[in-house]
Design a protein around this motif. Sequence first.
Motif, PDB file in Angstrom:
ATOM      1  N   TYR A  15       8.993 -63.006  12.500  1.00  0.00           N
ATOM      2  CA  TYR A  15       9.232 -62.568  13.736  1.00  0.00           C
ATOM      3  C   TYR A  15       9.653 -63.443  14.694  1.00  0.00           C
ATOM      4  O   TYR A  15      10.278 -63.058  15.831  1.00  0.00           O
ATOM      5  CB  TYR A  15       7.804 -61.871  14.273  1.00  0.00           C
ATOM      6  N   ARG A  52       9.436 -61.473  22.088  1.00  0.00           N
ATOM      7  CA  ARG A  52       8.354 -61.192  22.496  1.00  0.00           C
ATOM      8  C   ARG A  52       7.506 -62.491  22.094  1.00  0.00           C
ATOM      9  O   ARG A  52       7.541 -63.062  21.159  1.00  0.00           O
ATOM     10  CB  ARG A  52       7.517 -59.955  21.518  1.00  0.00           C
ATOM     11  N   VAL A 100       1.566 -62.082  22.006  1.00  0.00           N
ATOM     12  CA  VAL A 100       1.506 -60.675  21.836  1.00  0.00           C
ATOM     13  C   VAL A 100       1.639 -60.080  20.496  1.00  0.00           C
ATOM     14  O   VAL A 100       1.050 -59.037  20.136  1.00  0.00           O
ATOM     15  CB  VAL A 100       2.775 -60.084  22.666  1.00  0.00           C
ATOM     16  N   MET A 101       2.214 -60.842  19.833  1.00  0.00           N
ATOM     17  CA  MET A 101       2.510 -60.292  18.336  1.00  0.00           C
ATOM     18  C   MET A 101       1.012 -60.476  17.707  1.00  0.00           C
ATOM     19  O   MET A 101       0.555 -59.805  16.757  1.00  0.00           O
ATOM     20  CB  MET A 101       3.435 -61.208  17.650  1.00  0.00           C
ATOM     21  N   ALA A 125      -1.760 -60.339  19.301  1.00  0.00           N
ATOM     22  CA  ALA A 125      -2.669 -59.162  19.870  1.00  0.00           C
ATOM     23  C   ALA A 125      -2.320 -58.088  19.164  1.00  0.00           C
ATOM     24  O   ALA A 125      -3.395 -57.083  18.798  1.00  0.00           O
ATOM     25  CB  ALA A 125      -2.504 -59.321  21.285  1.00  0.00           C
ATOM     26  N   ASP A 126      -1.075 -57.671  18.803  1.00  0.00           N
ATOM     27  CA  ASP A 126      -0.732 -56.454  18.045  1.00  0.00           C
ATOM     28  C   ASP A 126      -1.445 -56.351  16.867  1.00  0.00           C
ATOM     29  O   ASP A 126      -2.108 -55.296  16.640  1.00  0.00           O
ATOM     30  CB  ASP A 126       0.749 -56.359  18.025  1.00  0.00           C
ATOM     31  N   GLU A 127      -1.377 -57.565  16.107  1.00  0.00           N
ATOM     32  CA  GLU A 127      -2.077 -57.347  14.686  1.00  0.00           C
ATOM     33  C   GLU A 127      -3.551 -57.103  14.794  1.00  0.00           C
ATOM     34  O   GLU A 127      -4.298 -56.530  14.197  1.00  0.00           O
ATOM     35  CB  GLU A 127      -1.681 -58.615  13.848  1.00  0.00           C
ATOM     36  N   ALA A 164      -5.020 -55.814  17.297  1.00  0.00           N
ATOM     37  CA  ALA A 164      -5.470 -54.546  17.910  1.00  0.00           C
ATOM     38  C   ALA A 164      -5.532 -53.447  16.687  1.00  0.00           C
ATOM     39  O   ALA A 164      -6.300 -52.398  16.777  1.00  0.00           O
ATOM     40  CB  ALA A 164      -4.310 -54.133  18.968  1.00  0.00           C
ATOM     41  N   THR A 165      -4.509 -53.744  15.522  1.00  0.00           N
ATOM     42  CA  THR A 165      -4.621 -52.760  14.361  1.00  0.00           C
ATOM     43  C   THR A 165      -6.146 -53.000  13.698  1.00  0.00           C
ATOM     44  O   THR A 165      -6.602 -52.013  13.298  1.00  0.00           O
ATOM     45  CB  THR A 165      -3.541 -53.074  13.532  1.00  0.00           C
ATOM     46  N   GLU A 192      -4.847 -60.807  26.237  1.00  0.00           N
ATOM     47  CA  GLU A 192      -4.197 -59.612  25.898  1.00  0.00           C
ATOM     48  C   GLU A 192      -4.994 -58.489  25.641  1.00  0.00           C
ATOM     49  O   GLU A 192      -4.582 -57.161  26.166  1.00  0.00           O
ATOM     50  CB  GLU A 192      -2.627 -59.925  25.211  1.00  0.00           C
ATOM     51  N   LEU A 193      -5.803 -58.566  24.808  1.00  0.00           N
ATOM     52  CA  LEU A 193      -6.822 -57.514  24.175  1.00  0.00           C
ATOM     53  C   LEU A 193      -7.626 -57.293  25.008  1.00  0.00           C
ATOM     54  O   LEU A 193      -7.741 -56.078  25.329  1.00  0.00           O
ATOM     55  CB  LEU A 193      -7.478 -57.975  22.854  1.00  0.00           C
ATOM     56  N   ARG A 227      -5.825 -54.949  27.724  1.00  0.00           N
ATOM     57  CA  ARG A 227      -5.402 -53.540  27.073  1.00  0.00           C
ATOM     58  C   ARG A 227      -6.884 -52.717  27.049  1.00  0.00           C
ATOM     59  O   ARG A 227      -6.697 -51.556  26.816  1.00  0.00           O
ATOM     60  CB  ARG A 227      -5.227 -53.416  25.612  1.00  0.00           C
TER      61      ARG A 227
END
Length: 82
Positions: A9, A15, A19-20, A22-24, A26-27, A61-62, A65
Amino acid sequence: MSDDPLEQYRHRTPRPVYVMIADELATEIAKAPVDSPIASEKDIQQRWGVARATARHAIAELRDRGLVYTVPGRGSFVSPHS
């Protein structure tokens, strides 16, 4: 093939890496019980091969959110509102 889970990525998206990450996370958080600990800054550094500041940004970031809350000196935990 590289062992870096984010390498695919890094050059394809504008991005930020944090952020990437944090996205992982978050899952993973979506499947975790409330008040359970999340990965520490050090764990994130080792898992993704990033600097401490990047790990810190991912956790912030988490928090932004509303997925985690942080207790100084103890770590970050899954928020009841996640």
